[in-house]
Design a protein around this motif. Structure first.
Motif, PDB file in Angstrom:
ATOM      1  N   HIS A  86      18.475  -2.744  -1.835  1.00  0.00           N
ATOM      2  CA  HIS A  86      18.549  -2.305  -3.235  1.00  0.00           C
ATOM      3  C   HIS A  86      17.160  -1.948  -3.771  1.00  0.00           C
ATOM      4  N   VAL A  87      16.185  -2.820  -3.520  1.00  0.00           N
ATOM      5  CA  VAL A  87      14.845  -2.630  -4.079  1.00  0.00           C
ATOM      6  C   VAL A  87      14.162  -1.400  -3.490  1.00  0.00           C
ATOM      7  N   LEU A  88      14.333  -1.176  -2.182  1.00  0.00           N
ATOM      8  CA  LEU A  88      13.653  -0.064  -1.524  1.00  0.00           C
ATOM      9  C   LEU A  88      14.492   1.213  -1.495  1.00  0.00           C
TER      10      LEU A  88
ATOM     11  N   GLN B  54       0.826  -1.207   0.000  1.00  0.00           N
ATOM     12  CA  GLN B  54       0.000   0.000   0.000  1.00  0.00           C
ATOM     13  C   GLN B  54       0.861   1.258   0.000  1.00  0.00           C
ATOM     14  N   ASN B  55       1.907   1.281   0.810  1.00  0.00           N
ATOM     15  CA  ASN B  55       2.758   2.476   0.868  1.00  0.00           C
ATOM     16  C   ASN B  55       3.577   2.645  -0.411  1.00  0.00           C
ATOM     17  N   TRP B  56       3.981   1.543  -1.009  1.00  0.00           N
ATOM     18  CA  TRP B  56       4.707   1.624  -2.273  1.00  0.00           C
ATOM     19  C   TRP B  56       3.792   2.166  -3.376  1.00  0.00           C
ATOM     20  N   GLY B  57       2.551   1.670  -3.403  1.00  0.00           N
ATOM     21  CA  GLY B  57       1.600   2.165  -4.383  1.00  0.00           C
ATOM     22  C   GLY B  57       1.297   3.641  -4.197  1.00  0.00           C
ATOM     23  N   ALA B  58       1.297   4.108  -2.939  1.00  0.00           N
ATOM     24  CA  ALA B  58       1.047   5.517  -2.641  1.00  0.00           C
ATOM     25  C   ALA B  58       2.308   6.372  -2.774  1.00  0.00           C
TER      26      ALA B  58
ATOM     27  N   ALA C 199       7.600   2.740   3.544  1.00  0.00           N
ATOM     28  CA  ALA C 199       7.906   1.353   3.181  1.00  0.00           C
ATOM     29  C   ALA C 199       9.242   0.929   3.768  1.00  0.00           C
ATOM     30  N   ARG C 200      10.254   1.811   3.660  1.00  0.00           N
ATOM     31  CA  ARG C 200      11.563   1.481   4.226  1.00  0.00           C
ATOM     32  C   ARG C 200      11.496   1.372   5.750  1.00  0.00           C
TER      33      ARG C 200
END
Length: 467
Positions: free
Chosen positions: A455-457, A320-324, A330-331
């Motif tokens: 890396h991803v975040l 949800q936080n990544w989408g927003a 998210a981190r």
């Protein structure tokens, strides 16, 4: 006298348009706690089904226990594939909500449920047709095949029900409805608890059905779970509304789910595969090693339940936080989750190592088995924190559409670290080599999870395809 024109009627809002992401505001630690605690209860309830089944099937005799030993890895592998579908649905729903697109979230949710049911029908049909060749390939003795068929035939026919439950759970998890998913798990577990003694061995004047009764209890329990799913989803932000599928591009929706679900399914299936190979290697060290390894593993399966619960909860919060585009939140969630894995894993490891022999006496009085049990805990328990970081990292990568990285990590963990370590060290170290291989695999999982998640975040990039 002229007629006055009526004012235009505003269009009705699209289904799901009012749906909102619940986890993009508020305290991250509170969200982690509220999402994880119900997951822990649900995971424990589902795990208890296997224990209850084993107890009552054990009363049918040695052949029944041997038959269920062949059935167990097959059911785990199939369920792992189903979990992949659930993870895919969870991720796409959570991200759509995070983006503020309730209509797309509702479309994805309803398609996901139908897609899960279709997958269950295909998998169940294939399983029914392949029972004999599958178990013959596993070297199941001919004398056990009638018992295996008694269990597997009704289970295969009922398999679409558990995939339907996973579809609903994926939708609920994506919304952050962890409590409702817990109620569903408890419902079908409780039905199994009640039905096992009635349908396996018989009670209260009811004649049991033996091995077939165990399968009947499981399928009826799944049916109860589906009924609870239908009841609980009525009052969520994304209720079941199949009319949304009329204008749905089903191929694109399926690709969105399977881009995450397929790697997640294979990633889940690889771990039990590695464990099965380790068990075969332990068997070369004698019965005491096998018994100690198996008993310690049963204890361990309950010790890691909080880590499993957290890995199931993290996806909705990250998604949800990544989408927003709340990348900082998210981190933050990833950091808190990783910290919990480290602290909990190390504390529990110290307890398991300190009281290993005492725990062993709960399972056996055989000194040789107790020694292997304690040796396993002294070595493998140091990897609990690493295992937690591994599965939580997988949940995070699945949530942000990087499931392929989680799959590569799982493949490397089992085939590049675990198995080579066991094979190289076993001639000199014996059973300790197999236990060390598990530890090495979990430490590898921890290090790679930290590097990959970092890396991803690190920044909000690689947008997913909107469908």
């Amino acid at each position: 006298m002229s007629a006055t024109a009526s004012p235009p009627v505003p269009p009705l809002p699209a289904a799901g348009a009012s749906a909102q992401a619940r986890l993009v505001t508020g305290s991250i630690p509170r969200h982690l706690l509220e999402q994880t605690l119900p997951m822990i209860i649900g995971v424990a309830a589902v795990m208890s089904i296997g224990l209850v089944d084993a107890y009552f099937i054990g009363q049918l005799g040695r052949d029944a226990l041997a038959a269920i030993s062949f059935i167990f890895p097959v059911s785990v592998a199939l369920t792992s594939l189903g979990v992949g579908v659930m993870v895919g649905i969870n991720a796409v729903v959570a991200r759509a909500l995070g983006e503020g697109d309730g209509t797309r979230a509702a479309r994805r949710a309803n398609f996901g449920i139908v897609f899960a049911l279709a997958c269950g029908a295909v998998m169940g049909g294939a399983l029914y047709l392949l029972i004999d060749p599958l178990f013959e390939a596993m070297n199941a003795p001919p004398a056990l095949m009638p018992l295996i068929r008694l269990y597997m035939e009704p289970l295969a026919l009922g398999f679409p029900l558990i995939l339907l439950i996973m579809g609903f759970n994926g939708v609920l998890r994506g919304q952050g409805e962890a409590r409702r998913t817990s109620v569903i798990s408890i419902t079908y577990a409780a039905a199994n608890w009640v039905l096992d003694p009635l349908l396996i061995t018989g009670a209260f004047g009811i004649e049991g059905f033996g091995m077939a009764g165990a399968a009947y209890a499981t399928v009826i329990g799944w049916g109860a779970g589906v009924a609870m799913c239908l009841w609980l989803t009525r009052t969520t932000q994304l209720p079941l509304d199949l009319s949304l599928l009329k204008d749905c591009n089903m191929a694109e929706q399926a690709r969105a789910i399977m881009r995450i679900g397929l790697p997640a399914a294979f990633s889940n299936a690889i771990n039990p595969m590695g464990l099965a190979i380790l068990t075969a290697l332990v068997a070369l060290e004698g019965d005491a090693a096998v018994a100690g390894f198996g008993a310690a593993g049963r204890l361990q399966s309950f010790v890691i339940v909080p880590l499993l619960g957290l890995s199931g909860a993290i996806g909705a919060i990250i998604g949800q936080n990544w989408g927003a585009q709340q990348y900082g939140r998210a981190r933050e969630a990833a950091l808190y989750a990783g910290g919990f894995c480290l602290v909990y894993g190390l504390v529990v490891a110290l307890a398991m190592i300190s009281f290993g022999e005492w725990f062993a006496y709960l399972f056996t009085g055989d000194p040789a088995v107790i020694a292997e049990f304690a040796l396993y805990l002294k070595i493998a328990a140091w990897g609990y924190a690493g295992f937690g970081l591994l599965i939580v990292g997988n949940g995070i990568m699945n949530a942000v559409d990087r499931a392929s990285l989680a799959l590569m990590q799982s493949v490397g963990r089992v085939f590049l670290i675990m198995l080579p370590t066991a094979l190289v060290l076993r001639p000199a170290w014996g059973s300790a080599a197999i236990f060390t291989a598990e530890l090495a695999a979990n430490l590898f999982g921890a290090v790679t999870a930290i590097l990959l998640v970092r890396h991803v975040l690190a920044r909000g990039y690689r947008p997913w395809v909107k469908t």
